[in-house]
Structures are given as structure tokens and as C-alpha cells.
Design a protein around this motif. Structure first.
Motif, short mmCIF file in Angstrom:
data_model
loop_
_atom_site.label_atom_id
_atom_site.label_comp_id
_atom_site.label_asym_id
_atom_site.label_seq_id
_atom_site.Cartn_x
_atom_site.Cartn_y
_atom_site.Cartn_z
N GLN A 134 37.75 -1.14 14.42
CA GLN A 134 37.54 -2.43 14.21
C GLN A 134 37.58 -3.26 15.54
O GLN A 134 38.22 -2.81 16.35
CB GLN A 134 38.49 -3.12 13.17
N VAL A 135 36.98 -4.22 15.76
CA VAL A 135 36.81 -4.98 16.71
C VAL A 135 36.64 -6.55 16.78
O VAL A 135 36.14 -6.99 15.86
CB VAL A 135 35.46 -4.45 17.55
N ARG A 136 37.34 -7.11 17.78
CA ARG A 136 37.09 -8.62 17.59
C ARG A 136 36.52 -8.93 19.24
O ARG A 136 36.96 -8.34 20.25
CB ARG A 136 38.54 -9.10 17.40
N VAL A 137 35.91 -10.13 19.24
CA VAL A 137 35.32 -10.28 20.39
C VAL A 137 34.73 -12.00 20.66
O VAL A 137 34.69 -12.59 19.61
CB VAL A 137 34.05 -9.46 20.99
N ASP A 138 35.05 -12.63 21.63
CA ASP A 138 34.68 -13.91 22.03
C ASP A 138 33.28 -14.08 22.25
O ASP A 138 32.71 -14.20 23.50
CB ASP A 138 35.47 -14.53 23.01
N GLY A 139 32.37 -13.99 21.30
CA GLY A 139 31.12 -13.96 21.43
C GLY A 139 30.19 -13.41 20.28
O GLY A 139 30.90 -13.16 19.23
N GLU A 140 29.18 -13.12 20.41
CA GLU A 140 28.16 -12.85 19.11
C GLU A 140 28.19 -11.34 18.97
O GLU A 140 28.07 -10.47 19.86
CB GLU A 140 26.64 -13.14 19.51
N ILE A 141 28.70 -11.00 17.91
CA ILE A 141 28.49 -9.46 17.45
C ILE A 141 27.37 -8.91 17.51
O ILE A 141 26.95 -7.69 17.86
CB ILE A 141 29.34 -9.36 15.92
N SER A 142 26.04 -9.79 17.27
CA SER A 142 25.09 -9.09 17.30
C SER A 142 24.56 -8.75 18.80
O SER A 142 23.55 -8.00 19.06
CB SER A 142 24.02 -10.17 17.01
N ASP A 143 25.26 -9.16 19.64
CA ASP A 143 25.18 -8.75 21.28
C ASP A 143 26.18 -7.60 21.74
O ASP A 143 25.93 -7.39 22.77
CB ASP A 143 25.08 -9.87 22.06
N LEU A 144 26.91 -7.21 20.69
CA LEU A 144 27.94 -6.24 21.13
C LEU A 144 27.37 -4.86 20.37
O LEU A 144 26.73 -4.68 19.58
CB LEU A 144 29.20 -6.46 20.17
N ALA A 145 27.61 -3.86 21.17
CA ALA A 145 27.17 -2.35 20.95
C ALA A 145 28.53 -1.62 21.27
O ALA A 145 29.22 -1.79 22.27
CB ALA A 145 26.12 -1.96 21.58
N ALA A 146 28.71 -0.57 20.50
CA ALA A 146 29.86 0.40 20.65
C ALA A 146 29.30 1.80 21.10
O ALA A 146 28.31 2.22 20.62
CB ALA A 146 30.66 0.68 19.35
#
Length: 549
Positions: A134-146
């Protein structure tokens, strides 16, 4: 959710340098090869709102387990918070992974390596074994890649594991100097040399920079090599550095690992302290010593390897010795935080820097170094133009050892030269020990070299002519033709090619066959480039892989 998966097949006859002041030719030992490294990139992650205005994901189940995780971050996000689920079903604590800061970590600015480096990667995290996150980020999840990396063989099948243990690989072993601590070479920890790019850069070292990886403190001694492989894979594939950033790594148990390729006894420029890489060497201890104390055995190993490097390069080891570099006055044994805005190597380790300097000074012998950075005129290798640092040293050495090639001249292999159809025939003739043939049907071979080999591969049905009665022996071999030759030699089942640029090639299904067998990867972006000419170095790699089938 989009998945991109890469398997990096490991060949342990890899480039490794001599470790004494005077280079010596390596001998070879056999070891069980580590499992292949699997890298998977997950994009288009599912989204779920979380408290505090951050974006987050629900539990993301992964198709295959992983031992290391990192992220490509959205614009403006300085960190990501992640937790992982172990294979035992238990969840880890939430961990904060900072964005790797350009100008602090990584290559020196204004270098080719820096220009190619990613600017949006988080630091990686070793998790041991996990199958969800699970992940949390201050930004758009759509721009996040694992990025998920498995260096432990967590998804390796039983048969593959048994075969790997029954078929040990040869690794170079270099004689050690009496004052040199035991160092686990790149070959021994399992560096896949195809991941690194370009050649090493050199500058005479004047000081050392001490780091911690800021990763997990909970790995076992047996997992340490897997941690190093994970860092190497992340640095080269996600952060897009040319090689692992550190020159040397030390684990919490005192084991020392060779880092960046190019020669432990040479001044290899690393990517560990931006603006301060040239003229230094970086030693990093694997762990986070901002939150826990560093084991004494690790500190001792750092002292021993730094003292040895000082002797190699003629660095004055006195604890009070300082130099001027980059507009700063630095101790010859300095910490990362002294050359950049960072907590590295952690408060507990930093508190021991004074004692570490004194220990290094006591261990260093003050020996006069051998000739510095320039490479030896006569490399200690079979071929003068294939040094131990060459990216294809291992497969070239392998096919030479098997007497598949004797090179292109006196102590030369000519790795950059293209392979002709006639030369390809001879490579295959020797590699697969084909029976000789009586005569041939080609009218363009009279008096030509490789005639016997061409007749043999034609009789075996491995190579056809370029027309009904011509072989075209001097024509360069393309990657597509090479695929067809090897597919026939190994009698591999034809398959649909996974590459986007082979659909119109007559070699499409042969390319699919050797790709499925792990003999050839694409060039980039799911492209194979079937019309590109094959060079002698590449041919050695293809043959070494084929001979594992």
C-alpha cells in the motif's frame, strides 16, 4: 494497472578486476549461480482517498513476490510512504522513501551519466519478501509507478532451482595482496553486467566519502548479496545511472562487496556524492544508521578497506589530514553530510567518524602505490582488446575457453567487428561440434576460409544459402539471421515474436523462439532490430546463452 516485467538472465562469467596493486591473471572457481533478477514496473495504480489530503492505494496484490521496492514519483512529490505484506501475511510498518535529490546523490552534474539519469525516483527499500503493498503520496496516483525487484528467486520454480544448483557457474578469482581485506567481487555477488551502460571513468582518488544506504537493517548475512543486486538493479534500471553508484559496499556483518565496475585498485568515478565523485571513492554500509547503531564489525571492515585503498592510491591516512576540493576543506575521510545537505551516513555512524579515521591511520601502511589510474599497457586477459572491465568479457572468455574462437589475431578478439555469414558458420560449427560434410553446393566458396564449417552447417540444415547456389560468405550477419541459425541449431520450437518490429521479418518466429529461451533480449522499447548487424562481442553473448540450453 499496467505491468512491465523484465527478467535479467545472469551469467556469472562476468567482468571483474584484479585486486592487487599489480594486476594478475584470474583463475576460475565454481559457485552456485544466484537466481535471475526479476524487475516489474506497475503503473496506473488503483486509487483510494486517505486522510490528510494525500492520495493512496488500496492493497495492491502483485503477481510475483518481490524483495525490493521503489517508486517513480509524481511532479512535486518529495516522498512516498509505503508498507508491504510479507509472504507470512504480516504487514510491515509504514516507511517513508524520499525522492533522490539531484545534485546530492548520483552522478556529477554536466556528465553524460547525469544527463541520462532519472529525476523522479524515490530511494529503494529492501523488504526481504513481500507479495502486496500500500502506498500514500502527496500527488496524483495516476503519475506514480512502483518498481518491484526480486533478487531472491522468490518465484523461482523447484525445477529451476534444482538445475541452478546442479549447474554451477565459473567465476574469476583473483589473488589477493596481504594487506587487502577479503572483497566479494561483482562476479561473486552476481552482477548482471548487461545492466550497466558505457565504460568506467577514472580520476586519481584523493579522499573517501562514507555513506549508509538508508535501507533496511533487518536483512540476514545470506541475503546481503541479494541486497547489493537489488541496489544495482534499481540504480541502473529505475534511476538510470550507468552502474551501481557506490565504489564499495559493506554489510552489517562486515562483508565487503565490490561496487562500481572498472577496477578496485583504480580510481573509478562513482555516482555517490554529486559534485564530489571525481577524485573520491565512496564506501556505503548497507542499513539505516540514523535509526539504529552500526555494528562494530561493519565499522572495522570500512576501516580495513579504506586503509587498503589509501595504500593503493598513496593517500595520506593521518586522521587530521585535510584537502581542498570543490571549494571546501575536507578531511581525507569525510562523510556524505560534509559534502551535501543530508543526514547520511546517519547520526550513529557519523558519531564514530573520529574513531574511524584513527583506525584507518593505524591500519594504512603508507606503501608506495603502483602506477595510478591509467590502465595497464598489457591487460591480464586472454585478449588485449577485451579487458576484464569489458561488458562482454565473460561470454568472450567462455567461448574462448571452449575453443569456439581463438580471436581475430595475435591476442586480439576484435569485439566491435561485424560477424560475416562465414564466420557465423564457424562459430556454430565449433560450438555444437557438428560432423564434417562431404562437399557443398555453393559456387562462391572456392578458396574461401570457413569452407568446411559452411558445408557442415548447410548439411545440418542450420544455414541456407543466400540464393540457390550461393552462400554470400562475406556478407554481415543480421540479428534476424542469427536468430534463425540458433533456432535451427538448438531445434527450438518456433514462437510468435514478442517484439514490435519483427512482424514483417522472415525471421519473426525464430526470434520468438530464442527470446523465449532467454538467448536474446530486445534492444529497447520492445524492439529487436532484426536487420542490425551482429558484432563479435554480441555473438559471444548469444552463443554463451545458447550453450546453456
Amino acid at each position: 494497472m499496467r505491468r512491465t516485467r523484465r527478467r535479467h538472465v545472469l551469467f556469472l562469467l562476468t567482468a571483474v578486476t584484479g585486486a592487487t596493486l599489480a594486476p594478475v591473471a584470474p583463475s576460475f572457481a565454481t559457485e552456485v549461480a544466484p537466481p535471475e533478477t526479476v524487475i516489474e514496473t506497475l503503473a496506473d495504480l488503483p486509487e483510494r482517498a486517505v486522510a490528510g489530503g494525500e492520495a493512496g492505494t488500496p492493497v495492491v496484490e502483485t503477481e510475483t513476490p518481490f524483495s525490493m521496492i521503489g517508486f517513480t514519483l509524481p511532479a512535486g512529490a518529495d516522498e512516498v510512504t509505503v508498507r508491504t505484506r510479507g509472504l507470512d501475511g504480516g504487514w510491515s510498518d509504514w516507511e517513508v522513501l524520499d525522492r533522490e535529490v539531484i545534485g546530492l546523490d548520483g552522478p556529477d552534474p554536466d556528465t553524460d551519466e547525469a544527463r541520462e539519469a532519472a529525476t523522479d525516483a524515490s530511494e529503494p527499500l529492501w523488504v526481504g519478501d513481500a507479495d502486496a503493498f500500500q502506498v500514500r503520496v502527496d500527488g496524483e496516483i495516476s503519475d506514480l509507478a512502483a518498481t518491484l525487484i526480486d533478487t531472491e528467486g522468490l518465484s523461482e520454480g523447484t525445477v529451476a532451482k534444482v538445475v541452478r544448483h546442479l549447474r554451477p557457474r565459473a567465476v574469476p578469482v583473483v589473488a589477493e595482496a596481504s594487506n587487502r581485506p577479503a572483497i566479494i567481487s561483482r562476479a561473486q555477488w552476481g552482477a548482471n553486467e548487461s545492466l550497466r551502460r558505457g565504460s568506467a571513468s577514472y580520476a586519481t582518488p584523493r579522499f573517501a566519502v562514507i555513506h549508509h544506504t538508508a535501507g533496511s537493517n533487518s536483512y540476514t548475512k545470506a541475503q546481503s548479496a541479494s541486497v547489493v543486486r537489488g541496489i544495482y538493479s534499481y540504480h541502473t534500471q529505475t534511476q538510470r545511472w550507468s552502474d551501481i553508484g557506490y565504489n564499495i559496499l559493506v554489510d552489517r556483518y562486515g562483508q565487503i562487496f565490490e561496487g562500481r565496475a572498472g577496477g578496485l585498485e583504480r580510481g573509478v568515478v562513482g555516482a555517490h556524492a554529486a559534485n564530489f565523485n571525481s577524485g573520491s571513492f565512496g564506501v556505503s554500509v548497507m542499513g539505516n544508521f540514523e535509526v539504529a547503531d552500526i555494528p562494530a564489525v561493519a565499522v572495522e571492515s570500512v576501516a580495513r578497506v579504506v586503509a587498503w585503498k589509501y595504500d593503493v592510491h598513496g593517500i595520506d591516512a593521518r586522521a587530521s589530514r585535510t584537502i581542498s576540493h570543490g571549494g571546501r576543506t575536507l578531511n581525507v575521510l569525510t562523510a556524505h553530510r560534509n559534502v551535501g545537505s543530508t543526514a547520511c551516513p546517519g547520526r550513529y555512524f557519523y558519531a564514530k567518524m573520529g574513531a574511524l579515521r584513527s583506525r584507518v591511520a593505524a591500519l594504512a601502511t603508507g606503501a608506495t602505490p603502483a602506477a595510478p589510474a591509467p590502465a595497464p599497457t598489457t591487460p591480464p586477459t586472454r585478449f588485449a582488446d577485451v579487458p576484464l572491465t569489458h561488458g562482454h568479457y565473460a561470454p568472450i572468455e567462455q567461448i574462448a575457453t571452449r575453443q569456439i574462437t581463438s580471436g581475430c589475431g595475435s591476442r586480439l578478439y576484435c569485439p566491435a567487428e561485424t560477424v560475416t555469414r562465414a564466420q557465423m558458420a564457424s562459430f556454430i560449427y565449433r560450438a555444437f561440434d557438428l560432423p564434417a560434410a562431404d562437399g557443398h553446393r555453393f559456387r562462391d566458396l572456392d578458396g574461401k576460409a570457413h569452407q568446411e564449417a559452411i558445408a557442415a552447417v548447410a548439411k545440418a540444415g542450420i544455414a541456407n544459402g543466400c540464393s540457390r547456389d550461393r552462400f554470400c560468405p562475406d556478407r554481415p550477419v543480421s540479428r534476424g539471421e542469427m536468430a534463425s541459425f540458433l533456432q535451427r541449431a538448438l531445434d527450438l520450437p518456433l514462437r510468435q515474436s514478442p517484439f514490435v518490429d519483427t512482424g514483417h521479418s522472415v525471421h519473426d518466429r525464430a526470434i520468438g523462439a530464442i527470446a523465449a529461451a532467454g538467448i536474446a533480449n530486445g534492444v529497447s522499447d520492445r524492439r529487436f532490430e532484426p536487420a542490425t548487424e551482429v558484432h563479435r562481442a554480441g555473438m559471444a553473448l548469444f552463443l554463451s546463452r545458447a550453450l546453456e540450453e
